[in-house]
Write an enzyme that holds these catalytic residues in place. Structure first.
Site, short mmCIF file in Angstrom:
data_model
loop_
_atom_site.label_atom_id
_atom_site.label_comp_id
_atom_site.label_asym_id
_atom_site.label_seq_id
_atom_site.Cartn_x
_atom_site.Cartn_y
_atom_site.Cartn_z
N GLU A 160 30.46 83.30 12.29
CA GLU A 160 30.96 82.76 11.03
C GLU A 160 30.46 83.62 9.88
OE1 GLU A 160 31.95 78.30 11.40
OE2 GLU A 160 29.81 78.44 11.02
N GLY A 166 34.41 78.04 3.85
CA GLY A 166 34.81 77.18 2.74
C GLY A 166 35.40 77.91 1.54
P1 PGA Z 1 35.22 76.07 6.94
O1 PGA Z 1 33.77 75.88 7.61
O2 PGA Z 1 36.24 75.99 8.04
O3 PGA Z 1 35.33 74.93 5.97
O4 PGA Z 1 35.22 77.41 6.28
C1 PGA Z 1 33.45 76.43 8.87
C2 PGA Z 1 32.04 76.13 9.24
O5 PGA Z 1 31.14 76.17 8.37
O6 PGA Z 1 31.74 75.84 10.41
#
Ligand code: PGA
Length: 245
Positions: A160, A166
């Site tokens: 990630e 986000g």
């Molecule tokens: P997101 O978060 O899909 O809202 O970007 C992913 C995560 O933090 O696991």
């Protein structure tokens, strides 16, 4: 290997809406070509477990403590999660590394604790935007993999990029392919041939519009979904985009 689509609900949803979301996810899970897992907050685990019992959707928690028990006010042991019906636990999410100062060594201890009670550990790794811009992303993430995964690890890795979480921004497919390929090599170096069997999820702003493209990238074994996992329709649309086989 089937892809795994995992929903990280973070610090959202009281028990009742959490159970309703889980019910909708379970109802929509028939006929999908992927595994599904949801990670509610601790307080909603019991309500969600009651809904998911007997369904193919795996229940997980968002963190655990490395110790079996003891004077750790506010923490939850891996065995307690298993006792609550969990089959999995996320460890080392960047929000925990950032807001709670978690280190890769601490994450590794949690992964050991999870495996000891039969939980699938989903170990998160990822670079900041500054680290990517400086050209250090691959080295840094591979070091996180080596330092966060215990010997004999048989869980899941979630890549990630922190700048993608986000934000609505995602890496290019080429960048995802390069990183997942590098993580695979790091897994093989670290775990030997067992490293070939570890799923590598992509996470960070996955949504129904970009899911098919991201899930088609080589070495992407599924997705860890935050915001879009809070709506059953979006989460199931992402799951429907999983690669067959
Ligand atoms: P997101 O978060 O899909 O809202 O970007 C992913 C995560 O933090 O696991």
């Amino acid at each position: 290997m089937q892809q795994l689509i995992a929903g990280n609900w973070k610090m959202n949803l009281l028990s009742r809406p959490a159970a309703a979301l889980a019910r909708d996810v379970a109802a929509g899970s028939a006929g999908l070509h992927c595994g599904l897992a949801v990670f509610p907050p601790f307080t909603a685990l019991a309500a969600v477990e009651a809904v998911l019992r007997g369904s193919p959707v795996m229940l997980g928690a968002q963190d655990c403590h490395a110790s079996v028990s003891g004077a750790f006010t506010g923490d939850v042991a891996a065995a307690m999660l298993a006792d609550a019906g969990c089959g999995a636990v996320i460890v080392g999410h960047s929000e925990r590394r950032h807001y709670h100062g978690e280190t890769s060594a601490g994450v590794r201890a949690k992964a050991v604790a999870a495996a000891a009670v039969g939980l699938l550990a989903v170990v998160c790794v990822g670079e900041t935007e500054v680290e990517r811009d400086a050209g250090h992303a691959v080295d840094l993430v591979c070091r996180q993999v080596a330092e966060s995964l215990p010997a004999g690890f048989s869980g899941v890795v979630a890549y990630e990029p922190i700048w993608a979480i986000g934000t609505g921004h995602t890496p290019t497919h080429d960048d995802v392919a390069a990183m997942h390929g590098a993580i695979r090599q790091a897994l093989l170096r670290h775990l030997g041939s067992d490293g070939a069997a570890v799923r590598i999820l992509y996470g960070g702003s996955v949504n129904p519009d970009n899911a098919a493209g991201l899930l088609a990238v080589p070495e992407v074994g599924g997705a860890l979904v935050g915001g879009a996992s809070l709506t059953a329709e979006k989460f199931l649309a992402i799951a429907a985009a999983a690669r067959h086989g």
